[in-house]
Design an enzyme around this catalytic site. Sequence first.
Site, PDB file in Angstrom:
ATOM      1  N   GLU A   1       0.808  -1.218   0.000  1.00  0.00           N
ATOM      2  CA  GLU A   1       0.000   0.000   0.000  1.00  0.00           C
ATOM      3  C   GLU A   1       0.841   1.268   0.000  1.00  0.00           C
ATOM      4  OE1 GLU A   1      -3.003  -0.330   3.013  1.00  0.00           O
ATOM      5  OE2 GLU A   1      -3.865  -2.126   2.100  1.00  0.00           O
TER       6      GLU A   1
ATOM      7  N   GLU B   1      -8.348  -0.423  14.212  1.00  0.00           N
ATOM      8  CA  GLU B   1      -9.152  -1.283  13.342  1.00  0.00           C
ATOM      9  C   GLU B   1      -8.820  -2.751  13.595  1.00  0.00           C
ATOM     10  OE1 GLU B   1      -9.139  -2.327   8.573  1.00  0.00           O
ATOM     11  OE2 GLU B   1      -8.729  -0.258   9.197  1.00  0.00           O
TER      12      GLU B   1
ATOM     13  N   LYS C   1     -15.641  -1.605   2.293  1.00  0.00           N
ATOM     14  CA  LYS C   1     -14.913  -2.060   1.112  1.00  0.00           C
ATOM     15  C   LYS C   1     -15.939  -2.607   0.122  1.00  0.00           C
ATOM     16  CE  LYS C   1     -10.633  -3.312   3.541  1.00  0.00           C
ATOM     17  NZ  LYS C   1      -9.838  -4.444   4.102  1.00  0.00           N
TER      18      LYS C   1
ATOM     19  N   LYS D   1      -9.472   5.480   3.619  1.00  0.00           N
ATOM     20  CA  LYS D   1      -8.196   4.752   3.646  1.00  0.00           C
ATOM     21  C   LYS D   1      -7.832   4.410   2.214  1.00  0.00           C
ATOM     22  CE  LYS D   1      -7.179   1.275   6.197  1.00  0.00           C
ATOM     23  NZ  LYS D   1      -7.240  -0.021   6.931  1.00  0.00           N
TER      24      LYS D   1
END
EC number: 4.2.1.11
Length: 426
Positions: free
Chosen positions: A207, A285, A337, A388
Amino acid sequence: MMDTAIATIRAREILDSRGRPTVEAEVELECGIVGLAQVPSGASTGSFEAHELRDGDPKRYGGKGVLSAVENIETRILSALVDLNALDQTVIDQCLLELDGSENKSNLGANAILAVSLATAKAAAEYLGQPLYRYLGGPLANVLPVPMMNVINGGAHAANNIDFQEFMIMPIGAPSFREGLRWGAEVFAALSKVLADKGLLTGVGDEGGFAPNLDSNQAALDILLQAIETAGYRPGTDVALALDVAANEFYEDGKYVFDNTSRTASELIRYYDQLVSTYPIISIEDGLQEEDWDNWALLTETLGSRIQLVGDDLFVTNPKRLQRGIDNGVANAILIKLNQIGSLTETLQTIDLATRKGYRAVISHRSGETEDTTIADLAVATRAGQIKTGSLCRSERVAKYNRLLRIEAELGDQAVYAPKVGLGPR
């Protein structure tokens, strides 16, 4: 035939940011307008996610090919959707769900369904001459999210020895998204120098965050504080910290094993309590395993009034699992998501449920991404307040930030940065 009727649908196998196949779909309307969408893929996936259809042919991409999903789009899905009105998103998505007929979209594949669902919405927005965020969100779509920038990668996202998956910075004190992005980029640049000065590697993970080998998870937090201060910002006031622990990844036989130590859930919760007391952490998270519901309730009771507790693997963007969390006092935010649930309509329904019940929604990418920027528009459309989408490098991550910059400029004086109106993390 009406101009907004679906005329044809094309699909192809493309590559994601890890060099693995994924699905791209084009929905063409009778008027000639085309909507194009690409779907992402995750590395650390929850057990309850919608099914991503892969070919399983070891001779192609190690079995990861998606030609079967492509074929489903160009045959069964096309036959079912041709001549339907692209402006009726709910009808389109319901048709896709009924055609699949399974609980987890395993017949057609969530990757096939989502690609068509999103491409349809994009075609409809284009027909109406509206940006996607306005088409989905209406006139109130004007809140730019605070980015959760994943600047140190660990866990399943990097080949290093850090157990926690993501160490993030959040520019909560910035006056605008544009300035918040600049602050984050400056901290990221400072972090590179801090790591280099310590003789640590500055290679990046999936990422875009750095992936150094460190002595402990707390060592990563210490380095982040140093980077924030080196960049000229105040930890906790200007730039706060957030974690994606991804506890599923180090849960073994009822215990949580990291930093070479085995902990019970109660011990892990005390550990988090100490971290939150020591560092300016405002969001954690997946702090516990996805089926550890009783201890999730204990975690929420312990920390839920002080910080944001986000369920990702716990909720998998699924309204049924979210409702269970609401009923049992578990977590206070949900990660969104698109490919976990597999259609645009279901995603919007889940966000709506979260919002009505006082849960924050965090719009998220996946570790295997593409240049598709739908999630940027989705964040603004839903006034979610948080996004995110990785670090400040790798173009598949930066594409989403750049899309948000364009949206902010387009909105002009109407644009509002989420923390300024209480829509960032609690």
